[in-house]
Enzyme design. Sequence first.
Site, short mmCIF file in Angstrom:
data_model
loop_
_atom_site.label_atom_id
_atom_site.label_comp_id
_atom_site.label_asym_id
_atom_site.label_seq_id
_atom_site.Cartn_x
_atom_site.Cartn_y
_atom_site.Cartn_z
N ARG A 58 71.68 47.51 53.97
CA ARG A 58 72.68 48.56 53.74
C ARG A 58 72.11 49.96 53.95
O ARG A 58 72.65 50.76 54.70
CB ARG A 58 73.22 48.49 52.29
CG ARG A 58 74.36 47.56 52.09
CD ARG A 58 74.27 46.97 50.71
NE ARG A 58 73.08 46.14 50.67
CZ ARG A 58 73.08 44.86 51.05
NH1 ARG A 58 74.19 44.29 51.40
NH2 ARG A 58 71.97 44.15 51.07
N THR A 59 70.99 50.26 53.28
CA THR A 59 70.49 51.64 53.28
C THR A 59 70.06 52.06 54.69
O THR A 59 70.35 53.16 55.14
CB THR A 59 69.32 51.76 52.29
OG1 THR A 59 69.71 51.16 51.07
CG2 THR A 59 68.93 53.20 52.06
N LYS A 86 47.20 47.85 61.84
CA LYS A 86 45.83 48.03 62.33
C LYS A 86 45.01 48.86 61.34
O LYS A 86 43.94 49.34 61.68
CB LYS A 86 45.86 48.73 63.70
CG LYS A 86 46.64 47.98 64.76
CD LYS A 86 46.64 48.80 66.05
CE LYS A 86 47.71 48.30 67.01
NZ LYS A 86 48.03 49.30 68.04
N ARG A 108 61.74 54.39 52.93
CA ARG A 108 61.73 53.36 51.88
C ARG A 108 60.32 52.79 51.81
O ARG A 108 59.71 52.47 52.85
CB ARG A 108 62.73 52.24 52.18
CG ARG A 108 62.51 51.06 51.23
CD ARG A 108 63.60 50.07 51.26
NE ARG A 108 64.83 50.63 50.68
CZ ARG A 108 65.89 49.88 50.37
NH1 ARG A 108 65.87 48.58 50.58
NH2 ARG A 108 66.96 50.43 49.86
N HIS A 136 66.23 55.39 43.58
CA HIS A 136 66.99 55.15 44.81
C HIS A 136 68.15 56.15 44.78
O HIS A 136 69.31 55.81 44.52
CB HIS A 136 67.49 53.70 44.82
CG HIS A 136 68.03 53.22 46.14
ND1 HIS A 136 68.27 54.05 47.22
CD2 HIS A 136 68.38 51.97 46.54
CE1 HIS A 136 68.74 53.34 48.21
NE2 HIS A 136 68.82 52.07 47.84
N1 CP Z 1 71.54 48.72 47.99
C1 CP Z 1 70.45 48.64 48.78
O1 CP Z 1 69.50 49.43 48.66
O2 CP Z 1 70.50 47.62 49.69
P1 CP Z 1 69.41 47.37 50.83
O3 CP Z 1 68.15 46.89 50.15
O4 CP Z 1 70.03 46.32 51.74
O5 CP Z 1 69.16 48.67 51.54
#
Ligand code: CP
Length: 312
Positions: A58-59, A86, A108, A136
């Site tokens: 999603r993100t 590496k 992320r 998040h």
């Molecule tokens: N909600 C969320 O962060 O989903 P993903 O891990 O798929 O990005």
Amino acid sequence: MNLSIKHLLGLEGVSRKDILLVLDTARSFRQILERPVKKVPTLRGVTIANLFFEPSTRTRISFELAEKRLSADVVNFSADASSLKKGETLIDTARNIEAMKVDMVVMRHAYPGAAQFLSRYVSSVMVNAGDGAHEHPTQALLDFYTIREHFDRFRDLRVVIVGDIKHSRVARSDIWGLKTLGASVAVCGPSTLLPRYIDTFGVDHFTDVEKALKGANVVNVLRLQLERQTSGYIPSLREYREYFGIKKHHLSLLDKNHIIMHPGPINRGIEITPEVADCEDSVILQQVTNGVAVRMAVLYLLSQNLRTATEE
Ligand code: CP
């Protein structure tokens, strides 16, 4: 109107004014997403790198769509196909990417504080797309947008977050932001999956789902990270489903005006039954749609910092 922050690293300490500015701006972008041509030239000439060191569906897609709908130039980086394999360090990777004149970095990473750490070493604007069990922020902002869309307020709303609070970055960002916005927040989960220092969070906490859900307006169900079972946090998935899974009969405990949320990905039949995930009170897919508009707003507002820096 500009944000008072240069980067979006988390929601702890972010002001109500800044959060509301993101939500108000997202409202305009949400309308653009309903048009036949869902694209505006707002970020033409801005280069954004998406650095995903952890899996995401999603993100990652939501940020990429948001960037493309703002006409930014987008580069995607995946840890599996990079020189990290590496032995290159995170700082060197980021500095090399920055040397290619990247204006904004969406990252992320599995380590809490990774985005904050990099923000000290690169001049690009940083957006945290999830850092370990820390925060998040864009997930929480899209949650707030969805709550506001339904209730048009935060004050006097009772929001209950159910599941693995201890390891959840979504729970932390939701808690900090919702408290700032004036909602009443409660968390519920097995005692092993509540942080030891939960008393310092300033939220109600429960280990009994039925007590927690009484009179709630918003139920945000978190994904049970399945590896928790093998780590000894819960006796079995069957017991978790029995005692903490959200089922149809729970809906009658809620306030008449309620919504069901989940950040995804869902373990259907474990933390939530399919009939609750797909019921008419569920806004789970609206969260996903709103996520694109919210991320457009975050990128647009933070890009004002690039303009200010250029003007200086
Ligand atoms: N909600 C969320 O962060 O989903 P993903 O891990 O798929 O990005």
